[in-house]
Scaffold this active site. Sequence first.
Site, PDB file in Angstrom:
ATOM      1  N   MET A   1      41.595  32.935  26.498  1.00 17.24           N
ATOM      2  CA  MET A   1      42.692  32.792  25.986  1.00 17.24           C
ATOM      3  C   MET A   1      43.111  33.714  24.983  1.00 17.24           C
ATOM      4  O   MET A   1      44.154  34.614  25.047  1.00 17.24           O
ATOM      5  CB  MET A   1      43.021  31.287  25.266  1.00 17.24           C
ATOM      6  CG  MET A   1      44.501  31.356  24.982  1.00 17.24           C
ATOM      7  SD  MET A   1      44.741  29.694  24.140  1.00 17.24           S
ATOM      8  CE  MET A   1      44.610  28.481  25.885  1.00 17.24           C
TER       9      MET A   1
ATOM     10  N   TYR B   1      32.908  32.141  29.495  1.00 23.01           N
ATOM     11  CA  TYR B   1      33.096  30.602  30.066  1.00 23.01           C
ATOM     12  C   TYR B   1      32.504  30.771  31.662  1.00 23.01           C
ATOM     13  O   TYR B   1      32.413  31.801  32.332  1.00 23.01           O
ATOM     14  CB  TYR B   1      34.571  30.378  30.403  1.00 23.01           C
ATOM     15  CG  TYR B   1      35.225  29.878  29.054  1.00 23.01           C
ATOM     16  CD1 TYR B   1      34.868  28.819  28.682  1.00 23.01           C
ATOM     17  CD2 TYR B   1      36.238  30.535  28.622  1.00 23.01           C
ATOM     18  CE1 TYR B   1      35.530  28.198  27.527  1.00 23.01           C
ATOM     19  CE2 TYR B   1      37.028  30.186  27.486  1.00 23.01           C
ATOM     20  CZ  TYR B   1      36.411  28.996  26.808  1.00 23.01           C
ATOM     21  OH  TYR B   1      37.223  28.399  25.755  1.00 23.01           O
TER      22      TYR B   1
ATOM     23  N   ARG C   1      68.187  37.999  49.054  1.00 19.60           N
ATOM     24  CA  ARG C   1      68.012  37.475  47.724  1.00 19.60           C
ATOM     25  C   ARG C   1      69.280  37.093  47.126  1.00 19.60           C
ATOM     26  O   ARG C   1      69.608  36.232  46.662  1.00 19.60           O
ATOM     27  CB  ARG C   1      66.973  38.533  47.059  1.00 19.60           C
ATOM     28  CG  ARG C   1      66.399  37.999  45.908  1.00 19.60           C
ATOM     29  CD  ARG C   1      65.323  38.983  44.980  1.00 19.60           C
ATOM     30  NE  ARG C   1      66.307  40.272  44.619  1.00 19.60           N
ATOM     31  CZ  ARG C   1      65.817  41.134  43.729  1.00 19.60           C
ATOM     32  NH1 ARG C   1      64.379  41.160  43.297  1.00 19.60           N
ATOM     33  NH2 ARG C   1      66.425  42.241  43.506  1.00 19.60           N
TER      34      ARG C   1
ATOM     35  N   LYS D   1      66.039  45.335  31.803  1.00 24.27           N
ATOM     36  CA  LYS D   1      66.268  43.731  31.991  1.00 24.27           C
ATOM     37  C   LYS D   1      64.571  43.313  31.383  1.00 24.27           C
ATOM     38  O   LYS D   1      64.085  44.106  31.268  1.00 24.27           O
ATOM     39  CB  LYS D   1      66.306  43.432  33.380  1.00 24.27           C
ATOM     40  CG  LYS D   1      65.347  43.830  34.450  1.00 24.27           C
ATOM     41  CD  LYS D   1      65.535  43.717  35.794  1.00 24.27           C
ATOM     42  CE  LYS D   1      64.772  44.425  36.726  1.00 24.27           C
ATOM     43  NZ  LYS D   1      65.029  44.314  37.973  1.00 24.27           N
TER      44      LYS D   1
HETATM   45  C1  LIG Z   1      64.865  45.711  38.599  1.00 23.61           C
HETATM   46  C2  LIG Z   1      65.966  46.173  39.478  1.00 23.61           C
HETATM   47  C3  LIG Z   1      65.985  47.708  39.519  1.00 23.61           C
HETATM   48  C4  LIG Z   1      65.042  48.397  38.849  1.00 23.61           C
HETATM   49  O1  LIG Z   1      63.946  48.634  39.719  1.00 23.61           O
HETATM   50  P1  LIG Z   1      62.701  49.438  39.426  1.00 23.61           P
HETATM   51  O2  LIG Z   1      61.637  49.221  40.510  1.00 23.61           O
HETATM   52  O3  LIG Z   1      62.330  48.900  38.136  1.00 23.61           O
HETATM   53  O4  LIG Z   1      63.072  51.082  39.257  1.00 23.61           O
HETATM   54  C5  LIG Z   1      67.127  48.113  40.201  1.00 23.61           C
HETATM   55  N1  LIG Z   1      68.037  47.406  40.839  1.00 23.61           N
HETATM   56  C6  LIG Z   1      67.979  46.141  40.994  1.00 23.61           C
HETATM   57  C7  LIG Z   1      68.862  45.345  41.580  1.00 23.61           C
HETATM   58  C8  LIG Z   1      66.883  45.259  40.299  1.00 23.61           C
HETATM   59  O5  LIG Z   1      66.804  44.146  40.406  1.00 23.61           O
END
Ligand SMILES: *Cc1c(COP(=O)(O)O)cnc(C)c1O
Length: 365
Positions: free
Chosen positions: A301, A253, A132, A34
């Site tokens: 930046m 800065y 969640r 992802k």
């Molecule tokens: C992002 C995610 C993972 C992967 O988690 P990592 O900690 O990056 O290994 C697995 N399952 C779900 C539901 C996630 O949202």
Amino acid sequence: MTAPTRLEIDLGAVAANWRMLAARAPGRTAAVVKADGYGLGAAQVGAALARAGCGDFFVATLDEAVALRAVLPDADIAVLNGLASAPADAFLDHRLLPVLNTLGEIAAWGACAARHGHAVPAFLHVDTGMNRLGLSAAEVATLRAAPERLAGVSIACLMTHLAAAEWPDDPSNAAQLARFADARAALPAAPTSIANSSGMFLDGAGSDLARPGAALYGLNPRPDRPNPMRPVVRLMAQVIALRDVPAGALVGYNGSWAAARPSRIATVAVGYADGFPRSLSNRSAARFDGRAVPLVGRVSMDLTTYDVTDHPGLVLGDWLELIGPHCPPDALAAAAGTIGYEILTSLGARYPRTYSETAAPEHTA
Ligand SMILES: *Cc1c(COP(=O)(O)O)cnc(C)c1O
């Protein structure tokens, strides 16, 4: 003109990390790609992992899945955020598996199945404590009482997600695993999917399909132990300016750093607009010639400054390692008050990227 920064991504190390994780898993091992492969490039990472033998992938959104499908025509691709963002038919068009997170999504998927005249596969996500995404215990009870609600849904995997898998002593782990066992007992028999990267190092979180992300990209799945994963990312930045300043000179800065002695300051073309956190101001270090180079002054930046006084051999045009084997993203994150995940997913678009595939023997199964 060549750019004064370079982001090197070692796909061979990603593949080696996947193989190491797959070897310790009791079932299959997927790859979570992802957020564009945690910022490293889902297409490149996905292709490298498929070559290593990985056949199961997770993304967050339909768009990410459609893009990955173009690279991986045969892989199983599951969409964690479920049907929330797109109509069910869009998933079928691209042979994608939604992760169904609510009774409403189950109903929509069932209706889609009815339209097509056959059951269609999907993951079912049970919320065991994250609060969640996923079915609550009450929703699982509803399904137990009315199993016809699952008509048309072929359950590819029953999935849950742990809130604190990186801390084995956290009592939430056992509590979540127990709630997951209850949910399994209430639902039709199906394969299971529990562990993220850290969960793969946690007793009792074995399942039929592990879902590592972070560890593939070299982040430490067990922060209480030395990192067993191979580093994947190296961010190199060239010194584009070098100046000698007297004791008392202020750098950057708001003059947040003052030279305590006559000092040499090196400037690199990396800043918070590149995802290099401003919270690293006056914290952390780069690496040059085998030694640490302290970051001084504010990260701005497009620029960051380092105190290279103790590196008299350094000249204009030399390269500093800002992230890499000696400056792990986890360490940078700790200095910045965040996690390695955020460092990687923030890596900026201005860095020219190079992909290598070192030491990655081909899959021979
Ligand atoms: C992002 C995610 C993972 C992967 O988690 P990592 O900690 O990056 O290994 C697995 N399952 C779900 C539901 C996630 O949202």
